[in-house]
Design a protein around this motif. Structure first.
Motif, PDB file in Angstrom:
ATOM      1  N   ILE A 197      61.395  25.818  -7.577  1.00 44.35           N
ATOM      2  CA  ILE A 197      61.730  26.778  -8.621  1.00 44.35           C
ATOM      3  C   ILE A 197      63.221  26.703  -8.941  1.00 44.35           C
ATOM      4  N   GLN A 198      63.538  26.569 -10.214  1.00 43.30           N
ATOM      5  CA  GLN A 198      64.931  26.567 -10.645  1.00 43.30           C
ATOM      6  C   GLN A 198      65.575  27.903 -10.261  1.00 43.30           C
ATOM      7  N   PRO A 199      66.568  27.903  -9.366  1.00 41.63           N
ATOM      8  CA  PRO A 199      67.135  29.177  -8.911  1.00 41.63           C
ATOM      9  C   PRO A 199      67.976  29.841  -9.990  1.00 41.63           C
ATOM     10  N   SER A 200      67.887  31.157 -10.067  1.00 43.88           N
ATOM     11  CA  SER A 200      68.661  31.909 -11.052  1.00 43.88           C
ATOM     12  C   SER A 200      69.810  32.686 -10.419  1.00 43.88           C
ATOM     13  N   TYR A 201      69.831  32.735  -9.097  1.00 46.57           N
ATOM     14  CA  TYR A 201      70.920  33.398  -8.379  1.00 46.57           C
ATOM     15  C   TYR A 201      70.902  32.885  -6.937  1.00 46.57           C
ATOM     16  N   PRO A 202      71.963  33.096  -6.171  1.00 49.83           N
ATOM     17  CA  PRO A 202      72.026  32.551  -4.801  1.00 49.83           C
ATOM     18  C   PRO A 202      71.215  33.379  -3.805  1.00 49.83           C
ATOM     19  N   GLU A 203      69.900  33.191  -3.800  1.00 50.35           N
ATOM     20  CA  GLU A 203      68.994  33.936  -2.924  1.00 50.35           C
ATOM     21  C   GLU A 203      69.088  33.422  -1.489  1.00 50.35           C
ATOM     22  N   THR A 204      69.247  34.339  -0.549  1.00 57.09           N
ATOM     23  CA  THR A 204      69.320  33.969   0.875  1.00 57.09           C
ATOM     24  C   THR A 204      67.992  34.147   1.595  1.00 57.09           C
ATOM     25  N   GLY A 205      66.979  34.672   0.902  1.00 61.26           N
ATOM     26  CA  GLY A 205      65.695  34.918   1.551  1.00 61.26           C
ATOM     27  C   GLY A 205      64.689  33.801   1.369  1.00 61.26           C
ATOM     28  N   PHE A 206      65.051  32.726   0.633  1.00 60.64           N
ATOM     29  CA  PHE A 206      64.149  31.607   0.408  1.00 60.64           C
ATOM     30  C   PHE A 206      64.674  30.351   1.082  1.00 60.64           C
ATOM     31  N   GLY A 207      63.741  29.447   1.436  1.00 61.28           N
ATOM     32  CA  GLY A 207      64.126  28.093   1.770  1.00 61.28           C
ATOM     33  C   GLY A 207      64.398  27.320   0.488  1.00 61.28           C
ATOM     34  N   TYR A 208      65.135  26.219   0.610  1.00 66.48           N
ATOM     35  CA  TYR A 208      65.506  25.409  -0.554  1.00 66.48           C
ATOM     36  C   TYR A 208      65.024  23.972  -0.374  1.00 66.48           C
ATOM     37  N   ILE A 209      64.827  23.300  -1.501  1.00 64.67           N
ATOM     38  CA  ILE A 209      64.470  21.885  -1.527  1.00 64.67           C
ATOM     39  C   ILE A 209      65.589  21.133  -2.238  1.00 64.67           C
ATOM     40  N   GLU A 210      66.166  20.145  -1.571  1.00 64.22           N
ATOM     41  CA  GLU A 210      67.154  19.268  -2.203  1.00 64.22           C
ATOM     42  C   GLU A 210      66.403  18.098  -2.822  1.00 64.22           C
TER      43      GLU A 210
END
Length: 463
Positions: A138-151
């Protein structure tokens, strides 16, 4: 393509709105539809069938809500306990043809851009047909700290990142090639099972043993508790996705939210006043808000009059038996609240005063020392179990509809404003053979009025 729809989880970050017996995916949050219903409807235009993975306690909720939206072609894998996403997906796949393509989605997500979503799914299906395990970023819209990220580099996954600190999350947004890990997937059954066997052989073997001994009929698969208990508790990311070299990602901007907190819920509520106070009702009764010099607050209510005076940036969740008040930005801590409530009053994390049952529902109207008053609603053609109680007697009064009552060896009809008495220890049953809902008031009197004072002798629902 088949939709494997994951319905597990209790949504403890949304307590007291979400409870174990009515988790957030089944609460009617928007337009009197649940997230579960919205997901089924959204995917029905893409997938030919829906394979629902659910806990046994939520099965009747799902079945009832499917009927309300006239959904068809659904079947169920019923788990006696949750063991995370990897076992649930693995067992569902083991029950499908190996050449079948599946879309794995969660029942508690919001997706507002249907056209972009369908486009992303079609792209994922094409990659899956080429032998990839596809995840949706999902294209992030703000710096969420509660989700994992995919590079990612295009559709290639470079790495998976754990939930970051705020500073790291801000760096991810600046770089531009990091996406929120949505927890949605698309792949061919055979590809996934081969990768699961290679990456997590013990998990594969445990799931295979459970499926080989599964009980089933035309639409239900039931896993034995002892075999479910033997399966490792692990997510699909840890078991497969972070280990496989066949993973691809489809970056997308689909208006997605996992509604993982009341802060996230605030962002999704459309009804707001001039001071940006958001109001959401989860029942048939609209909550009433008086707001004086108050702004940017969330009220989740069920019809009771609420007043805000000189407050801002608060989250207020008002249910019939519990009240939560939190600062905006702190709602991730609600899970800690739910854990403490569970140790003090476990019933408050299990169910609301309004409790859904396969035959209808009951609502606790009043209770105290040695008594409880309920309103029972029995759907047409449904009946309660044949049962008895060891610690209480019951008085039944019909409000509307017609009741067929069985007490010991006698059966008789009760009409509105008629009543009967069930003595402690008597075998009894309530049935609605009519065409409209049966509504009754039940008064329990005894030393103990808990729900576990039920000895079932016969039950249409296998409880």
């Amino acid at each position: 393509m088949i939709n494997i729809l994951m319905c597990g989880g209790v949504g403890s970050r949304l307590w007291p709105l979400s409870r174990a017996q009515l988790p957030k995916q089944f609460v009617r949050l928007f337009d009197q539809k649940s997230l579960f219903q919205e997901t089924v409807l959204r995917n029905s235009s893409i997938c030919s069938d829906t394979f629902i993975v659910s806990g046994q306690d939520q099965y009747f909720l799902a079945l009832d809500q499917l009927g309300q939206i006239n959904a068809s072609s659904a079947y169920f894998l019923l788990e006696p306990m949750g063991r995370n996403t990897a076992p649930a997906i693995a067992m569902a796949c083991m029950l499908l043809p190996k050449n079948e393509t599946v879309l794995v989605s969660s029942a508690d997500h919001v997706i507002k851009d249907s056209a972009a979503y369908q486009k992303a799914v079609l792209k994922a299906e094409a990659l899956a047909d080429e032998g990839a395990l596809v995840t949706f970023g999902i294209q992030p819209s703000y710096p969420e700290t509660g989700f994992g990220y995919i590079e990612a580099d295009g559709n290639d996954v470079l790495s998976f990142k754990e939930k970051p600190s705020l500073a790291v999350a801000e760096t991810f947004l600046q770089q531009g090639n990091y996406y929120w890990n949505s927890g949605m997937f698309c792949f061919q059954v055979g590809t996934f099972l081969d990768e699961l066997k290679a990456c997590s052989p013990e998990l594969f073997a445990a799931c295979q043993r459970a499926v080989q001994n599964i009980e089933h009929d035309d639409i239900h698969y039931r896993v034995a508790p002892e075999l479910m208990q033997a399966i490792p508790d692990i997510s699909i990311d840890y078991a497969v996705m972070e280990k496989s070299n066949k993973v691809k990602v489809v970056p997308c901007d689909i208006g997605w939210s996992d509604l993982g907190s009341f802060d996230a819920l605030y962002d999704e509520v459309a009804e707001r006043d001039a001071s940006n106070n958001a109001v959401l009702n989860y029942s048939a009764h609209q909550p009433k808000l008086i707001s004086i010099d108050s702004k940017n607050n969330l009220l989740v209510g069920h019809g009771r009059q609420v007043a805000f005076v000189d407050i801002e940036d608060l989250l207020v969740v008002d249910t019939s038996d519990a009240l939560l008040i939190s600062k905006k930005g702190s709602s991730q801590k609600v899970k800690q609240v739910a854990q403490q409530v569970k140790s003090l009053k476990p019933q408050l994390v299990e169910h609301h005063d309004l409790v859904y049952r396969p035959w209808g529902s009951y609502e606790v109207l009043a209770f105290g020392d040695k008594y409880k008053v309920k309103r029972l609603t029995v759907k047409p053609g449904c009946k309660l179990s044949l049962q008895k109680h060891l610690h209480r007697s019951e008085h039944w009064v019909v409000v509307s509809g017609t009741a067929l009552v069985t007490i010991e060896n006698e059966s008789f009809l009760l009409k509105p404003n008629e009543s009967t008495y069930i003595q402690m220890g008597n075998l009894h049953r309530l049935e609605n053979q009519g065409k409209v809902n049966l509504v009754m008031v039940e008064v329990q009197v005894g030393e103990y009025t808990g729900e576990d004072d039920i000895i079932r002798v016969a039950d249409d629902y296998g409880r």
